[in-house]
Scaffold this motif. Structure first.
Motif, PDB file in Angstrom:
ATOM      1  N   ASP A  73       6.810  -4.983  12.676  1.00  0.00           N
ATOM      2  CA  ASP A  73       7.416  -4.772  11.355  1.00  0.00           C
ATOM      3  C   ASP A  73       8.935  -4.669  11.417  1.00  0.00           C
ATOM      4  O   ASP A  73       9.596  -4.665  10.373  1.00  0.00           O
ATOM      5  CB  ASP A  73       6.833  -3.515  10.712  1.00  0.00           C
ATOM      6  N   LEU A  74       9.493  -4.582  12.621  1.00  0.00           N
ATOM      7  CA  LEU A  74      10.951  -4.521  12.736  1.00  0.00           C
ATOM      8  C   LEU A  74      11.604  -5.776  12.156  1.00  0.00           C
ATOM      9  O   LEU A  74      12.680  -5.704  11.546  1.00  0.00           O
ATOM     10  CB  LEU A  74      11.353  -4.349  14.201  1.00  0.00           C
ATOM     11  N   ALA A  75      10.948  -6.935  12.336  1.00  0.00           N
ATOM     12  CA  ALA A  75      11.507  -8.177  11.778  1.00  0.00           C
ATOM     13  C   ALA A  75      11.551  -8.110  10.258  1.00  0.00           C
ATOM     14  O   ALA A  75      12.494  -8.615   9.630  1.00  0.00           O
ATOM     15  CB  ALA A  75      10.679  -9.380  12.237  1.00  0.00           C
ATOM     16  N   ALA A  76      10.551  -7.494   9.647  1.00  0.00           N
ATOM     17  CA  ALA A  76      10.562  -7.332   8.192  1.00  0.00           C
ATOM     18  C   ALA A  76      11.650  -6.355   7.767  1.00  0.00           C
ATOM     19  O   ALA A  76      12.311  -6.545   6.737  1.00  0.00           O
ATOM     20  CB  ALA A  76       9.194  -6.863   7.706  1.00  0.00           C
ATOM     21  N   PHE A  77      11.851  -5.286   8.553  1.00  0.00           N
ATOM     22  CA  PHE A  77      12.957  -4.368   8.265  1.00  0.00           C
ATOM     23  C   PHE A  77      14.283  -5.129   8.297  1.00  0.00           C
ATOM     24  O   PHE A  77      15.151  -4.932   7.434  1.00  0.00           O
ATOM     25  CB  PHE A  77      12.984  -3.240   9.296  1.00  0.00           C
ATOM     26  N   ASP A  78      14.443  -5.997   9.301  1.00  0.00           N
ATOM     27  CA  ASP A  78      15.666  -6.794   9.401  1.00  0.00           C
ATOM     28  C   ASP A  78      15.817  -7.708   8.181  1.00  0.00           C
ATOM     29  O   ASP A  78      16.928  -7.917   7.678  1.00  0.00           O
ATOM     30  CB  ASP A  78      15.653  -7.641  10.673  1.00  0.00           C
ATOM     31  N   ALA A  79      14.703  -8.262   7.715  1.00  0.00           N
ATOM     32  CA  ALA A  79      14.748  -9.135   6.544  1.00  0.00           C
ATOM     33  C   ALA A  79      15.196  -8.372   5.308  1.00  0.00           C
ATOM     34  O   ALA A  79      15.941  -8.898   4.469  1.00  0.00           O
ATOM     35  CB  ALA A  79      13.374  -9.767   6.311  1.00  0.00           C
ATOM     36  N   SER A 136      15.139  -6.796  -5.856  1.00  0.00           N
ATOM     37  CA  SER A 136      15.114  -5.656  -4.934  1.00  0.00           C
ATOM     38  C   SER A 136      13.826  -5.747  -4.128  1.00  0.00           C
ATOM     39  O   SER A 136      12.900  -6.494  -4.478  1.00  0.00           O
ATOM     40  CB  SER A 136      15.189  -4.314  -5.684  1.00  0.00           C
ATOM     41  N   VAL A 137      13.764  -4.957  -3.044  1.00  0.00           N
ATOM     42  CA  VAL A 137      12.603  -5.053  -2.162  1.00  0.00           C
ATOM     43  C   VAL A 137      12.343  -3.723  -1.467  1.00  0.00           C
ATOM     44  O   VAL A 137      13.280  -3.000  -1.118  1.00  0.00           O
ATOM     45  CB  VAL A 137      12.795  -6.180  -1.111  1.00  0.00           C
ATOM     46  N   LEU A 138      11.072  -3.407  -1.305  1.00  0.00           N
ATOM     47  CA  LEU A 138      10.630  -2.300  -0.466  1.00  0.00           C
ATOM     48  C   LEU A 138       9.623  -2.859   0.518  1.00  0.00           C
ATOM     49  O   LEU A 138       8.726  -3.614   0.127  1.00  0.00           O
ATOM     50  CB  LEU A 138       9.989  -1.192  -1.305  1.00  0.00           C
ATOM     51  N   PHE A 139       9.768  -2.502   1.799  1.00  0.00           N
ATOM     52  CA  PHE A 139       8.769  -2.901   2.787  1.00  0.00           C
ATOM     53  C   PHE A 139       8.349  -1.682   3.587  1.00  0.00           C
ATOM     54  O   PHE A 139       9.185  -0.915   4.062  1.00  0.00           O
ATOM     55  CB  PHE A 139       9.292  -3.967   3.751  1.00  0.00           C
ATOM     56  N   ALA A 140       7.021  -1.530   3.749  1.00  0.00           N
ATOM     57  CA  ALA A 140       6.458  -0.422   4.527  1.00  0.00           C
ATOM     58  C   ALA A 140       5.663  -0.969   5.704  1.00  0.00           C
ATOM     59  O   ALA A 140       4.838  -1.874   5.533  1.00  0.00           O
ATOM     60  CB  ALA A 140       5.552   0.443   3.649  1.00  0.00           C
ATOM     61  N   GLY A 141       5.914  -0.430   6.900  1.00  0.00           N
ATOM     62  CA  GLY A 141       5.196  -0.848   8.094  1.00  0.00           C
ATOM     63  C   GLY A 141       5.116   0.289   9.086  1.00  0.00           C
ATOM     64  O   GLY A 141       5.658   1.380   8.854  1.00  0.00           O
ATOM     65  N   ASP A 142       4.448   0.020  10.224  1.00  0.00           N
ATOM     66  CA  ASP A 142       4.244   1.094  11.188  1.00  0.00           C
ATOM     67  C   ASP A 142       4.453   0.667  12.634  1.00  0.00           C
ATOM     68  O   ASP A 142       4.428   1.515  13.530  1.00  0.00           O
ATOM     69  CB  ASP A 142       2.819   1.639  11.068  1.00  0.00           C
ATOM     70  N   ASP A 143       4.649  -0.631  12.904  1.00  0.00           N
ATOM     71  CA  ASP A 143       4.586  -1.103  14.282  1.00  0.00           C
ATOM     72  C   ASP A 143       5.787  -1.967  14.622  1.00  0.00           C
ATOM     73  O   ASP A 143       6.581  -2.351  13.745  1.00  0.00           O
ATOM     74  CB  ASP A 143       3.287  -1.887  14.491  1.00  0.00           C
ATOM     75  N   LEU A 144       5.899  -2.338  15.907  1.00  0.00           N
ATOM     76  CA  LEU A 144       7.038  -3.134  16.365  1.00  0.00           C
ATOM     77  C   LEU A 144       7.157  -4.454  15.629  1.00  0.00           C
ATOM     78  O   LEU A 144       8.261  -4.936  15.375  1.00  0.00           O
ATOM     79  CB  LEU A 144       6.910  -3.385  17.874  1.00  0.00           C
ATOM     80  N   HIS A 149      10.423 -13.661   8.697  1.00  0.00           N
ATOM     81  CA  HIS A 149      10.460 -14.981   8.070  1.00  0.00           C
ATOM     82  C   HIS A 149       9.561 -15.012   6.835  1.00  0.00           C
ATOM     83  O   HIS A 149       9.935 -15.549   5.782  1.00  0.00           O
ATOM     84  CB  HIS A 149       9.992 -16.048   9.063  1.00  0.00           C
ATOM     85  N   ALA A 150       8.354 -14.469   6.981  1.00  0.00           N
ATOM     86  CA  ALA A 150       7.405 -14.482   5.876  1.00  0.00           C
ATOM     87  C   ALA A 150       7.947 -13.730   4.667  1.00  0.00           C
ATOM     88  O   ALA A 150       7.872 -14.206   3.528  1.00  0.00           O
ATOM     89  CB  ALA A 150       6.075 -13.885   6.321  1.00  0.00           C
ATOM     90  N   LEU A 151       8.514 -12.540   4.906  1.00  0.00           N
ATOM     91  CA  LEU A 151       9.041 -11.735   3.802  1.00  0.00           C
ATOM     92  C   LEU A 151      10.253 -12.399   3.173  1.00  0.00           C
ATOM     93  O   LEU A 151      10.373 -12.458   1.939  1.00  0.00           O
ATOM     94  CB  LEU A 151       9.389 -10.334   4.302  1.00  0.00           C
ATOM     95  N   SER A 152      11.173 -12.925   3.991  1.00  0.00           N
ATOM     96  CA  SER A 152      12.376 -13.573   3.454  1.00  0.00           C
ATOM     97  C   SER A 152      12.016 -14.742   2.546  1.00  0.00           C
ATOM     98  O   SER A 152      12.592 -14.905   1.460  1.00  0.00           O
ATOM     99  CB  SER A 152      13.274 -14.048   4.594  1.00  0.00           C
ATOM    100  N   ALA A 153      11.068 -15.573   3.005  1.00  0.00           N
ATOM    101  CA  ALA A 153      10.666 -16.729   2.207  1.00  0.00           C
ATOM    102  C   ALA A 153      10.029 -16.290   0.887  1.00  0.00           C
ATOM    103  O   ALA A 153      10.266 -16.900  -0.160  1.00  0.00           O
ATOM    104  CB  ALA A 153       9.694 -17.596   3.002  1.00  0.00           C
TER     105      ALA A 153
END
Length: 256
Positions: free
Chosen positions: A201-207, A191-199, A178-182
């Motif tokens: 962050d899956l929501a950000a991957f989905d975004a 365009s967008v790049l998102f980097a994460g390491d944990d569960l 939600h935070a990334l989408s907004a």
């Protein structure tokens, strides 16, 4: 990645903090931002539309652990999964939810009843996290905590967010996706790049996948969390690999 390289001025770079810009350590309060991250983000920010740290930590804690981040021009920190925002030296946030301090007050007795005195509590203000990394049996302690913590969270109108040897009690209705989408909509990203390491962050991957924009997902590699690596476009070797990737991007922008 091609869209970001061709049009960096339209790109938003989103980054988790723990495990992505800061190595994972047994004591969350002892975390330290990668020494090269602030300078790399400052250089990157001169080329892209925006750089945002999207984290479950309070923004104030991120800046305490990485004070040099305050000097990164244009940096935005979306803390507490977007409930709090740091920008231009100021933090804005709604009032904290009442359920968090109530749940926190009950946790010591609950942990004692389960014989789990060796787990660590992290007060995040708008959330409280229970870490089992320092326990004699981290995975066993995590398994023992799932059901009682879920019940405690429900009692106080909270939800449980699982992570790398941690269970976090926090308000519902907000996550990194939600935070990334907004933020992407706010900045009219192209365009967008998102980097994460944990569960979390899956929501950000989905975004990234659902944004309708060219997007790249990056996993800051971990043997503890394989789900992210399975879903990522790029896998790098922890914070060192994330910083190296961002440096490569900046070099490519400078050459074009």
């Amino acid at each position: 990645m091609e869209a970001i390289l061709k049009d960096p001025a339209g790109a938003v770079i989103g980054l988790d903090f723990d495990g992505t810009l800061s190595p994972i350590v047994p004591d969350p309060d002892a975390a330290v931002v990668h020494s090269e991250a602030p300078r790399t983000l400052a250089e990157l920010g001169r080329h892209v539309r925006a750089v945002a740290i999207v984290t479950g930590r309070p923004p104030a804690k991120v800046l305490e652990l990485g004070p040099a981040l305050k000097e990164v021009p244009g940096l935005v920190i979306l803390g507490h999964y977007g409930f709090e925002r740091w920008e231009d030296g100021r933090i804005c946030a709604p009032p904290p939810p009442a359920g968090v301090p109530r749940a926190k007050a009950e946790l010591p007795l609950l942990l004692d009843s389960l014989g789990l005195a060796d787990v660590a509590l992290e007060d995040k203000g708008r959330a409280v996290a229970v870490h089992t990394r320092r326990s004699a049996d981290p995975e066993g302690a995590l398994a023992a905590l799932r059901e009682p913590l879920t019940a405690l969270a429900a009692k106080h109108g909270l939800v449980v967010e699982p992570g790398r040897l941690v269970l976090e009690l926090r308000p519902s209705g907000m996550d990194k996706g939600h935070a990334l989408s907004a933020f992407l909509a706010e900045r009219a990203a192209r365009s967008v790049l998102f980097a994460g390491d944990d569960l979390g962050d899956l929501a950000a991957f989905d975004a990234v996948r659902s944004a309708g924009l060219p997007g790249v997902t990056v996993c800051s590699g971990s043997a503890e969390v394989t789900e992210l690596a399975d879903r990522a476009d790029i896998v790098v070797d922890g914070p060192e690999g994330v910083v190296a990737l961002l440096r490569e991007l900046t070099s490519a922008f400078s050459r074009s």
